[in-house]
Design an enzyme around this catalytic site. Structure first.
Site, PDB file in Angstrom:
ATOM      1  N   LYS A  94       0.816  -1.217   0.000  1.00  0.00           N
ATOM      2  CA  LYS A  94       0.000   0.000   0.000  1.00  0.00           C
ATOM      3  C   LYS A  94       0.852   1.271   0.000  1.00  0.00           C
ATOM      4  CE  LYS A  94      -4.235  -1.679   0.136  1.00  0.00           C
ATOM      5  NZ  LYS A  94      -5.118  -1.477  -1.042  1.00  0.00           N
ATOM      6  N   GLU A 116      -9.558   6.217   3.322  1.00  0.00           N
ATOM      7  CA  GLU A 116     -10.303   5.121   3.935  1.00  0.00           C
ATOM      8  C   GLU A 116      -9.322   3.997   4.215  1.00  0.00           C
ATOM      9  OE1 GLU A 116      -9.811   5.442   0.761  1.00  0.00           O
ATOM     10  OE2 GLU A 116      -9.124   3.412   0.281  1.00  0.00           O
ATOM     11  N   SER A 383       1.709  -9.622  -0.720  1.00  0.00           N
ATOM     12  CA  SER A 383       1.425  -8.190  -0.664  1.00  0.00           C
ATOM     13  C   SER A 383       1.604  -7.562   0.712  1.00  0.00           C
ATOM     14  CB  SER A 383       0.006  -7.931  -1.166  1.00  0.00           C
ATOM     15  OG  SER A 383      -0.906  -8.688  -0.404  1.00  0.00           O
TER      16      SER A 383
END
Lengths: 401, 258
Positions: A94, A116, A383
């Site tokens: 991210k 968010e 990830s």
């Protein structure tokens, strides 16, 4: 594939019949402004240099492409490689997008960033970048997620972000996005919405994909340098789909490379307690984009479930819907219980604790690898790391902490 | 002339009321709509509840949620419109997010709406860029597709909406979500003036309008005002609807004084 495919989305923000900008009028000008600013930044060499330098020095890129020898040996089939996004700063992919958009927000002169978060990984990444760039940061997070990812809430607060609990609807990621959009509608004059996945109205699916494509670009260079040929298959988990798109996109024209996206089947696709929008949904409009969506017969959005908070979302990025429609990628779903097996498998064989989200991809890749010869190369996008999930896993497998 | 167009007469200021269908019950919707139509309201917006109303503030979010819990579907809203059409003569407009309409089928939904006596559609998450497909159907069926403009709309966007909107243009008074407000923004007059330069349609101001004084200020510059969240609060506060009735009358009075 034609040259046209390379240029998607089109100028209206569409990938085939998916995408677009279905937002209140108040935000339309802001979306055009964002698109313009992004295209200018993309064309500006100094912006690109700044992004790449910080990717190296701040995030720690390139992340390794690791040969999972023990995992491959245990399965006894294809050779499995892990793209180690879990080793990026803050522990998940991210940060790539948060850094890129944070720099963009700063360049646009925005003084307030909102975001968010579901699992909390995007919230942590946004809070991290805002701390580094010295910009005010507000994170919307569903109450259910705040409870199950409390360590990430603490991290965001330590980083100086304000975490606002969202108590509407299912109190998860979907509702956090609703609330962030409401904030943006209200404060659009000075506020940048740092959206965390390849979802939302155009230009977000394009912007997030582009910043995450560093995953696939590195992977391609790394696999060519070591193995001198392309991989056979790429496997990644899909909530909104940013880690998968980041890995897949640079391989789009390499037709021999198969893409497999793994969604959350939760307690099973027949239970209605899942989050597999590509596998089990139909086309709809949510959060500004047209894509596959879990909805009832009246077009109301369904409450989803996954053990992995980052996959607990009823929609998906429009480019994935497009990949599905043109047959470029295959989408499958893995249950909570199977994801837990994948989780333990990687802990046992490689000494790596994965996040529950990529644990879905690990499980599916292991099943797939078992039926293939050793000379086949499968790359899993790992990830994120699993530190945030220890409470959930302990509860699920009945282990006392 | 469409039923909506006939509301806007020179020198007259229209009062438009929003109700979430089925909140708190379907019976309430029938009763309140009649009260409003008989006490100074010129048009009624029937809100089709949606699970994720991202342009709405707390009041309408809650009303939508509870209406959905009552089993209100687009089909039920169509039935409700048909029933109301027989009772009251004012124009009826559906306010719905796009997904329930898309899911119903654009053409099927428009046809069913016309059959039920609906005169127009307001879709807060459908900007004109995305409206071409629906517009093709609404134009064919003489259903007014009403677009919105906001204070953030550029001159270019004002022209686009002026070219496409039918019936009237819905002016969002402020940058924000729906909900009763203490005051309307100081830039409201300038915003309406900018739109007026480019648009020939009637202009109606909504979002935040919650008392006669605000209604009067809005109507001085516009052709109508839209009231929603405040009505829902009054429905919640007084089950006899007498305060709702006197509120509607006070708005009507304020508008007549202009």
């Amino acid at each position: 594939m034609t040259v046209k495919d390379r240029q998607l989305p089109d100028s209206y923000g569409y990938f085939g019949q998916f995408g677009g900008k279905f937002v209140p009028e108040t935000l339309m000008s802001a979306l055009y402004e964002l698109e313009q600013a992004y295209l200018e930044a993309q064309a500006d060499l100094s912006f690109q240099q700044q992004f790449h330098q910080l990717c190296r020095d701040y995030i720690g890129r390139p992340t390794p492409l690791y040969l999972a020898q023990q995992l491959s040996a245990k399965i006894g089939g294809a050779t499995i490689l892990l793209k180690r996004e879990d080793l990026a700063h803050t522990g998940a992919h991210k940060i790539n997008n948060a850094l890129g958009q944070g720099l963009l927000a700063k360049r646009m002169g925005k003084t307030r960033i909102i975001a968010e978060t579901g699992a909390g990984q995007h919230g942590v990444a946004a809070a991290t970048v805002c701390a580094m760039l010295n910009v005010e940061c507000i994170i919307y997070m569903g109450e259910e997620d705040i409870q199950r990812q409390s360590s990430n809430v603490f991290r965001m607060k330590l980083l100086g972000a304000e975490v606002r609990p969202v108590s509407s609807g299912s109190r998860t990621l979907k509702d956090a996005i609703n609330e962030t959009i409401r904030d943006w509608v209200t404060n659009v004059h000075n506020t940048y919405y740092l959206l965390g996945s390849v979802v939302g109205p155009h230009p977000y699916p394009m912007i997030v994909r582009d910043f995450q494509s560093i995953i696939g670009q590195e992977t391609k260079e790394q696999v060519m340098a070591t193995y001198h040929h392309l991989p056979d298959c790429l496997v990644a988990c899909i909530g909104g789909g940013s880690n998968a798109m980041g890995l897949f996109h640079p391989f789009f024209h390499d037709k021999s490379v198969k893409f497999i996206g793994v969604e959350a089947a939760g307690r099973g696709l027949k239970t209605n307690r899942h989050a597999a929008s590509l596998v089990a949904g139909r086309t709809g409009v949510l959060h500004g984009t047209k894509a596959h969506l879990l909805q009832d017969r009246d077009g109301q959005i369904l409450v989803t479930h996954s053990i992995a908070p980052g996959l607990d979302y009823p929609g998906v990025g429009p480019e994935h819907s497009y990949y599905k429609a043109i047959g470029r990628a295959t989408y499958v779903a893995v249950t909570d219980a199977q994801a837990l097996e994948g989780f333990r498998l990687l802990c046992d064989t490689e000494g790596i604790i994965p996040a529950l989200e990529p644990a879905h991809a690990i499980y599916y890749a292991a099943e797939l690898a078992a039926g293939l010869p050793q000379n086949q190369l499968i790359i899993i996008n790992l990830s994120g790391r699993g530190d945030k999930d220890l409470d959930i896993v302990a509860k699920a497998i009945g282990m006392e902490l | 002339m469409s039923r909506i167009a006939s509301v806007f007469r020179p020198g007259y200021k229209a009062l438009i009321a929003y109700l979430t269908v089925g909140y708190p019950t379907l019976e309430t919707t029938y009763e309140v709509a009649s009260i409003l139509a008989n006490n100074g309201c010129d048009m009624i917006e029937l809100g089709i509840p949606f699970s994720d109303p991202l342009a709405d503030g707390a009041t309408i979010q809650k009303a939508s949620y509870q209406a959905l819990q009552q089993g209100i579907t687009p089909q039920v809203c169509l039935e409700a419109a048909r029933k109301l059409r027989r009772k009251i003569a004012v124009p009826l407009v559906f306010m719905s997010y796009y997904n329930p309409i898309l899911s119903f089928g654009l053409e099927a939904f428009c046809q069913a709406s016309v059959k039920a006596g609906i005169d127009g559609l307001i879709i807060p998450d459908l900007p004109p860029e995305e409206g071409a497909e629906l517009e093709a159907t609404t134009r064919k069926l003489n259903l007014d597709l009403i677009y919105l403009l906001a204070p953030t709309s550029t001159e270019e966007r004002i022209s686009l909406v002026a070219e496409k909107s039918q019936g009237f243009i819905y002016l969002v008074s402020l940058t924000g979500v729906t909900g009763a407000r203490q005051s309307l923004p100081p830039e409201l007059e300038e915003f309406v003036r900018r739109v007026r330069q480019r648009a020939h349609q009637p202009l109606c101001i909504g979002f935040g309008v919650s008392n006669p004084e605000q209604a009067r200020r809005a109507a001085r510059i516009a052709d109508g005002v839209i009231v929603g969240s405040r009505l829902i609060q009054l429905i919640e506060q007084d089950a006899t609807f007498s305060s709702l009735k006197s509120f509607a009358l006070s708005l009507r009075q304020a508008l007549n004084l202009i």
